[in-house]
Write a protein that holds these residues in place. Sequence first.
Motif, PDB file in Angstrom:
ATOM      1  N   PHE A 148       0.833  -1.206   0.000  1.00  0.00           N
ATOM      2  CA  PHE A 148       0.000   0.000   0.000  1.00  0.00           C
ATOM      3  C   PHE A 148       0.865   1.253   0.000  1.00  0.00           C
ATOM      4  O   PHE A 148       0.550   2.245  -0.686  1.00  0.00           O
ATOM      5  N   THR A 149       1.977   1.230   0.731  1.00  0.00           N
ATOM      6  CA  THR A 149       2.894   2.367   0.771  1.00  0.00           C
ATOM      7  C   THR A 149       3.481   2.638  -0.607  1.00  0.00           C
ATOM      8  O   THR A 149       3.602   3.803  -1.037  1.00  0.00           O
ATOM      9  N   ILE A 150       3.847   1.590  -1.326  1.00  0.00           N
ATOM     10  CA  ILE A 150       4.382   1.757  -2.676  1.00  0.00           C
ATOM     11  C   ILE A 150       3.333   2.389  -3.589  1.00  0.00           C
ATOM     12  O   ILE A 150       3.633   3.311  -4.371  1.00  0.00           O
ATOM     13  N   LEU A 151       2.109   1.934  -3.489  1.00  0.00           N
ATOM     14  CA  LEU A 151       1.036   2.502  -4.319  1.00  0.00           C
ATOM     15  C   LEU A 151       0.808   3.977  -3.995  1.00  0.00           C
ATOM     16  O   LEU A 151       0.583   4.796  -4.901  1.00  0.00           O
ATOM     17  N   ASN A 164       3.028   6.067  -2.904  1.00  0.00           N
ATOM     18  CA  ASN A 164       4.143   6.824  -3.471  1.00  0.00           C
ATOM     19  C   ASN A 164       3.967   7.031  -4.976  1.00  0.00           C
ATOM     20  O   ASN A 164       4.442   8.037  -5.519  1.00  0.00           O
ATOM     21  N   LEU A 165       3.296   6.123  -5.613  1.00  0.00           N
ATOM     22  CA  LEU A 165       3.093   6.233  -7.056  1.00  0.00           C
ATOM     23  C   LEU A 165       1.911   7.125  -7.416  1.00  0.00           C
ATOM     24  O   LEU A 165       1.955   7.833  -8.435  1.00  0.00           O
ATOM     25  N   PHE A 166       0.871   7.115  -6.557  1.00  0.00           N
ATOM     26  CA  PHE A 166      -0.378   7.761  -6.981  1.00  0.00           C
ATOM     27  C   PHE A 166      -0.920   8.818  -6.018  1.00  0.00           C
ATOM     28  O   PHE A 166      -1.767   9.607  -6.418  1.00  0.00           O
ATOM     29  N   TYR A 167      -0.484   8.828  -4.751  1.00  0.00           N
ATOM     30  CA  TYR A 167      -1.081   9.782  -3.809  1.00  0.00           C
ATOM     31  C   TYR A 167      -0.039  10.195  -2.778  1.00  0.00           C
ATOM     32  O   TYR A 167       0.091   9.588  -1.715  1.00  0.00           O
ATOM     33  N   TRP A 168       0.729  11.219  -3.120  1.00  0.00           N
ATOM     34  CA  TRP A 168       1.869  11.619  -2.318  1.00  0.00           C
ATOM     35  C   TRP A 168       1.521  12.041  -0.886  1.00  0.00           C
ATOM     36  O   TRP A 168       2.258  11.699   0.052  1.00  0.00           O
ATOM     37  N   PRO A 169       0.425  12.800  -0.633  1.00  0.00           N
ATOM     38  CA  PRO A 169       0.137  13.218   0.752  1.00  0.00           C
ATOM     39  C   PRO A 169       0.046  12.039   1.727  1.00  0.00           C
ATOM     40  O   PRO A 169       0.582  12.096   2.842  1.00  0.00           O
TER      41      PRO A 169
END
Length: 322
Positions: free
Chosen positions: A251-254, A256-261
């Motif tokens: 989930f953390t990787i996702l 970082n890819l799609f929702y920076w906040p």
Amino acid sequence: MFFSIIIPLYNRPQEIDELLNTLTKQTYLQFEVLVIEDGSKDDAKEIVQRYANKLDIKYFFKENAGQGFARNFGFERAQGDYFVIFDSDCLIPADYLETVKNYLYEHHLDAYGGPDAAHDSFTPVQKTISYAMTSPFTTGGIRGNAKHIGQFHPRSFNMGVSRQVWEKVGGFILTRLGEDIEYSIRIHENGFKIGLIPEAKVYHKRRTSFSQFYKQLHFFGRARINIYKHFPSELKLVHFFPAIFTLGFAFTILCNLFYWPLAVICNFFVLIYFLLIFFHSWSVNKSLKVAFLSIISSFIQLTAYGLGFMQDLIKRVVLKQQ
């Protein structure tokens, strides 16, 4: 008290040489050694024969059937009051048997287990794997610990059972995939007393590379579901932690890819967790290199176990495949 040390062996002649050498240094001498070669292509017969004048040792070769049944083969031929099981990749401290003997005279146990530790001679990778398997910041914190969660289950790399247990309960009915946990549950259900001997440690080499370590822990995750299929009550919340960690990291990787906040928050907790592992390993091993590698080994320990756990949870529990 006479001990029968039983060692299943499969294609690891160098390991058994190192293990047997440590047994020649035992301070308590009332023991025999049974090496059970489980259908190995690279057998250790010549190596074992070198110890014929140093140990009361017997070598057996049988068709391959797995480590659990190889131990049963040894049980059937053992002469001891107590059967002690070691994995071939262990080194045994000189006072091990004396420590066990003294403890059993003072505190009666029908079966026992002991912890494992890293030896000074281990490579940095072996030390960091040992850390991951014993750390309070991984699931290793519940293994070989006096403050374990629930009933204590001895692990077969360092485990002993009395002759009375063998005569009443029998041996292993699983040859792998959690066979030691299943065996200890049956011992407990038959009214025998099981406990940890904290000082009866062994130096467990485990695996020599991270890729081998990944395969082993993936197998351990699957083994937990195998235990659940036999004993549903033995699946505890803590056993889900590696799977939760694995899903959380994905989930953390996702993020970082799609929702920076949201990624900033997730990254913060991941960083704190890895820093705790780093500084704790540094304090234990006194090595910056091992401390850094401990982050990698702990990550592998959790994700490999978690993926194996989820794989068989979906296949065998959700989809009900055999």
